[in-house]
Write a protein that holds these residues in place. Structure first.
Motif, short mmCIF file in Angstrom:
data_model
loop_
_atom_site.label_atom_id
_atom_site.label_comp_id
_atom_site.label_asym_id
_atom_site.label_seq_id
_atom_site.Cartn_x
_atom_site.Cartn_y
_atom_site.Cartn_z
N ALA A 1 5.59 -19.93 -8.30
CA ALA A 1 5.15 -21.31 -8.99
C ALA A 1 5.26 -22.56 -8.15
CB ALA A 1 5.98 -21.63 -10.20
N PRO A 2 4.55 -23.54 -8.34
CA PRO A 2 4.69 -24.68 -7.53
C PRO A 2 6.01 -25.33 -7.41
CG PRO A 2 2.84 -24.97 -9.15
CD PRO A 2 3.58 -23.87 -9.59
N ASP A 3 7.06 -25.22 -8.12
CA ASP A 3 8.28 -25.59 -7.75
C ASP A 3 9.15 -24.47 -6.98
OD1 ASP A 3 8.72 -23.47 -9.60
OD2 ASP A 3 9.67 -24.65 -11.06
N GLY A 4 8.47 -23.45 -6.48
CA GLY A 4 9.17 -22.30 -5.56
C GLY A 4 9.63 -21.30 -6.35
N ALA A 5 9.95 -21.44 -7.69
CA ALA A 5 10.73 -20.20 -8.67
C ALA A 5 9.53 -19.02 -8.42
CB ALA A 5 10.86 -20.67 -9.88
N VAL A 6 10.29 -17.55 -8.24
CA VAL A 6 9.43 -16.69 -8.43
C VAL A 6 9.01 -16.53 -9.63
CG1 VAL A 6 9.55 -14.14 -7.75
CG2 VAL A 6 10.58 -15.77 -6.26
N VAL A 7 7.80 -15.94 -9.91
CA VAL A 7 7.35 -15.58 -11.30
C VAL A 7 6.93 -14.05 -11.25
CG1 VAL A 7 6.75 -17.95 -11.91
CG2 VAL A 7 4.82 -16.46 -10.78
N ASN A 8 6.52 -13.65 -10.07
CA ASN A 8 6.24 -12.29 -10.21
C ASN A 8 6.15 -11.47 -8.88
OD1 ASN A 8 3.78 -13.70 -12.16
ND2 ASN A 8 4.54 -11.58 -13.02
N TYR A 9 6.35 -10.16 -8.74
CA TYR A 9 6.34 -9.45 -7.49
C TYR A 9 5.05 -8.64 -7.81
CZ TYR A 9 11.12 -11.12 -6.69
OH TYR A 9 12.13 -11.99 -6.55
N VAL A 10 4.26 -8.63 -6.41
CA VAL A 10 3.24 -7.82 -6.59
C VAL A 10 3.36 -6.52 -5.58
CG1 VAL A 10 0.85 -7.57 -6.18
CG2 VAL A 10 1.63 -9.34 -7.32
N ALA A 11 3.40 -5.28 -5.88
CA ALA A 11 3.59 -4.16 -4.85
C ALA A 11 2.26 -3.42 -5.00
CB ALA A 11 4.89 -3.18 -5.31
N ILE A 12 1.60 -3.33 -3.56
CA ILE A 12 0.34 -2.61 -3.37
C ILE A 12 0.69 -1.41 -2.25
CG2 ILE A 12 -1.85 -2.74 -2.52
CD1 ILE A 12 -1.77 -5.58 -2.97
N PHE A 13 0.27 -0.23 -2.75
CA PHE A 13 0.86 0.88 -1.70
C PHE A 13 -0.44 2.01 -1.84
CE2 PHE A 13 2.61 1.80 -5.87
CZ PHE A 13 2.37 3.18 -6.30
N THR A 14 -0.19 2.89 -0.80
CA THR A 14 -1.30 3.88 -0.85
C THR A 14 -0.28 5.20 -0.40
OG1 THR A 14 -1.37 3.49 1.39
CG2 THR A 14 -3.02 2.62 0.07
N ASP A 15 -0.97 6.20 -0.99
CA ASP A 15 -0.24 7.60 -0.46
C ASP A 15 -0.57 8.20 0.65
OD1 ASP A 15 0.58 10.18 -0.43
OD2 ASP A 15 0.10 10.86 -2.52
N ILE A 16 0.41 8.10 1.82
CA ILE A 16 0.08 8.58 2.88
C ILE A 16 0.57 9.94 3.08
CG2 ILE A 16 0.04 6.28 3.97
CD1 ILE A 16 2.89 6.69 4.76
N SER A 17 0.67 10.86 2.32
CA SER A 17 1.05 12.29 2.55
C SER A 17 0.08 12.90 3.30
CB SER A 17 0.83 13.00 1.07
OG SER A 17 1.75 12.63 0.04
N ALA A 18 -1.33 12.92 3.26
CA ALA A 18 -2.29 13.42 4.24
C ALA A 18 -2.03 12.94 5.56
CB ALA A 18 -3.71 13.18 3.68
N ARG A 19 -1.81 11.67 5.53
CA ARG A 19 -1.49 11.07 7.17
C ARG A 19 -0.19 11.77 7.74
NH1 ARG A 19 0.13 5.13 7.86
NH2 ARG A 19 2.16 5.85 8.27
N LYS A 20 0.89 11.80 6.78
CA LYS A 20 2.26 12.25 7.48
C LYS A 20 1.87 13.96 7.58
CE LYS A 20 5.42 9.20 7.23
NZ LYS A 20 6.12 8.83 8.51
N LYS A 21 1.12 14.48 6.89
CA LYS A 21 0.87 15.84 7.27
C LYS A 21 0.06 16.38 8.51
CE LYS A 21 -1.60 20.08 5.46
NZ LYS A 21 -2.24 20.76 4.31
N TYR A 22 -0.75 15.14 8.81
CA TYR A 22 -1.47 15.18 10.00
C TYR A 22 -0.77 15.07 11.36
CZ TYR A 22 -5.10 13.93 13.64
OH TYR A 22 -5.81 13.81 14.81
N GLU A 23 0.08 13.89 10.99
CA GLU A 23 1.36 13.59 12.02
C GLU A 23 2.03 14.82 12.57
OE1 GLU A 23 3.13 10.15 10.55
OE2 GLU A 23 1.41 8.78 11.41
N ASP A 24 2.39 15.59 11.34
CA ASP A 24 3.21 16.70 11.79
C ASP A 24 2.53 18.03 12.46
OD1 ASP A 24 5.27 15.40 10.01
OD2 ASP A 24 4.90 16.40 8.24
N GLU A 25 1.34 17.82 12.09
CA GLU A 25 0.50 19.00 12.84
C GLU A 25 0.29 18.58 14.35
OE1 GLU A 25 -3.32 18.96 10.37
OE2 GLU A 25 -2.45 20.25 8.78
N ILE A 26 -0.06 17.38 14.33
CA ILE A 26 0.03 16.79 15.85
C ILE A 26 1.30 17.17 16.73
CG2 ILE A 26 -0.51 14.95 17.27
CD1 ILE A 26 -3.00 15.69 16.07
#
Length: 396
Positions: free
Chosen positions: A184-209
C-alpha cells in the motif's frame, strides 16, 4: 417635488392671477409633475433591469465556465474509465496466461488462483482458497531454505528461483517461481503474488543432456568422464578414511568374433546384458562404467582398512562377476557363450594417480587375457611391463 418648487418660484403670486388662470396653472404643474415622476420611475426601472441583466449575465457566464470545467472532468473520468477497462482486460488476459498465478493476503493465505494454477497443481480454486501455500510443499526443502526466501522478500520485496512442490495427486515436480510483495502507499504489505511455471520438461531435457555427457548411450552406464570423476573422489575419500578400494578392468573374450559373425546388433545385445549382469553383482554405491567397445570398469569403495581383508573382498566380487558373465546368453533366438578377462588393482590414499590406477588394472586384465582368458588377475609389481611380459601375474 422639484416640479412643485419650480412652479412656485417661477410662477407669479397667486393673488395676481384670476381664479381661472390659477386653476389652469396648477393643473399644468400637476401634469408636469406627473410626467416627471413617470420619467423618474422609468429611469429607475431601467437601472434595475440593467443591473439584474448584468447579474444574470454574470451568472450565465459563470455557469458556462462551470459547465466547461464539469465537461472536462467528465471527459477525464470517461477516459480514465476506458483506460481502467482496458487495463482490466489486459490483467484478465495475463491472469489466465500460460503461467500459473497465486495471490495471497498479507498473512500468506490464498485468495485467488488462475486456471493454469489449477491445471498444474490439480487443485480447484475453492479447495485452496483461505489455505496456506504450505499444502503444496514437497518436503524437499528444509526450513533454512524458506527462512532465506522470506528474508529476501522482506528486504527486497521479491524472490525468484527454482522450487520443488507437490501436486494434489502426490506427484513431486520442479517449478520456476517468482514471488512479489504488493504494498500500500504507506508501505504495508497487502498481498503476495506468486507466478510460476512447471519446468518438468526442461529438467528432463537437462537430465538427458547430462546423461549424454556422462553416460554411455548403449548401456546407460557411466562413461569414461564420469568414471574418472568418481575415481578421483574415491581416491581422496580413501586418503581421509584409510579404507582400501578396488578397481577392476573387464574385457570380453572373443567379442570381435561375435560382431564379425552375427553382426553388431548381436554385439550390442550382449553388451547390454553384460552391463546388467555386472550391476547385479555389486552394491548400489559401487560404480560400473563402460569405457567403450567391450571394456568395462568396476569401482568398489570402502572394502576394509586392512590390505589383506580388502583384497580378499575385492577378489570375491571379481570372481562373482566372472562367473555370472560366463553363464550362457540368449541373444534373440541365438544362444551364445562368452567370458571375461578381469584385471584387479587395489588402492588406498593418494599415492597413485587416477591414470596410474587405470593403467595398472588394464595391465592386470591383459595378463588375464594372455594367460588363458576367463580369469581374474591381481596387479602386483611383476605386472609393470605393460603388455610385454607374459609371466609374473598369477591368476587368482
Amino acid at each position: 417635488m422639484g416640479m412643485v418648487f419650480a412652479t412656485y418660484f417661477f410662477t407669479p403670486p397667486y393673488y395676481s392671477f384670476s381664479h381661472e388662470v390659477l386653476k389652469l396653472s396648477l393643473w399644468s404643474n400637476l401634469v408636469f409633475l406627473g410626467d416627471g415622476i413617470i420619467v423618474s420611475l422609468s429611469i429607475e426601472a431601467m437601472h434595475r433591469f440593467r443591473n439584474r441583466y448584468r447579474r444574470e449575465l454574470r451568472l450565465i457566464t459563470s455557469s458556462e465556465e462551470q459547465l466547461r470545467v464539469l465537461n472536462g472532468e467528465l471527459s477525464a473520468l470517461v477516459e480514465k474509465q476506458r483506460q481502467t477497462e482496458a487495463d482490466l482486460k489486459i490483467l484478465a488476459v495475463a491472469f489466465d496466461a500460460q503461467d500459473a498465478v497465486m495471490i495471497t493476503d498479507s498473512q500468506a493465505n490464498i485468495v485467488r488462483v488462475n486456471r493454469t494454477f489449477q491445471q498444474i497443481t490439480g487443485y480447484a480454486e475453492a479447495e485452496v482458497r483461505g489455505l496456506n501455500p504450505k499444502i503444496l510443499s514437497s518436503g524437499r526443502h528444509d526450513s533454512a531454505f524458506f527462512t532465506d526466501m522470506w528474508r529476501q522478500i522482506k528486504c527486497t520485496g521479491a524472490w525468484a528461483g527454482e522450487i520443488w512442490d507437490k501436486r494434489k495427486d502426490g506427484q513431486i515436480y520442479p517449478k520456476q517461481m517468482t514471488i512479489t510483495a504488493v504494498k500500500a502507499p504507506d508501505g504495508a504489505v497487502v498481498n503476495y503474488v506468486a507466478i510460476f511455471t512447471d519446468i518438468s520438461a526442461r529438467k528432463k531435457y537437462e537430465d538427458e543432456i547430462r546423461d549424454m555427457a556422462f553416460a554411455d548411450a548403449l548401456t546407460g552406464l557411466p562413461n569414461r568422464r564420469l568414471l574418472l570423476n568418481r575415481l578421483s573422489v574415491a581416491v581422496s575419500a580413501s586418503a581421509r578414511s584409510g579404507q582400501f578400494g578396488a578397481l577392476m578392468f573387464l574385457d570380453l573374450d572373443k567379442f570381435k568374433m561375435l560382431n564379425d559373425t552375427l553382426g553388431h546388433d548381436y554385439g550390442d545385445l550382449l553388451l547390454i546384458e553384460v552391463a546388467a549382469r555386472i550391476k547385479s553383482c555389486v552394491r548400489e554405491v559401487d560404480t560400473v562404467a563402460r569405457l567403450g567397445g567391450d571394456e568395462f570398469v568396476v569401482l568398489v569403495e570402502n572394502l576394509s582398512d586392512g590390505m589383506e581383508v580388502a583384497q580378499q573382498g575385492a577378489s570375491k566380487v571379481a570372481e562373482k562377476i566372472r562367473e555370472v558373465l560366463a553363464n550362457p546368453y540368449q541373444l534373440k533366438s541365438q544362444p551364445y557363450h562368452s567370458s571375461p578377462s578381469i584385471g584387479l588393482c587395489m588402492f588406498s590414499g593418494t599415492d597413485s594417480s587416477v591414470d596410474d590406477l587405470l593403467k595398472r588394472a588394464d595391465q592386470a586384465m591383459y595378463r588375464a587375457k594372455t594367460t588363458g582368458r576367463n580369469r581374474v588377475c591381481l596387479f602386483d609389481s611383476a605386472c609393470t611391463d605393460y603388455r610385454n611380459e607374459l609371466a609374473g601375474c598369477p591368476p587368482l
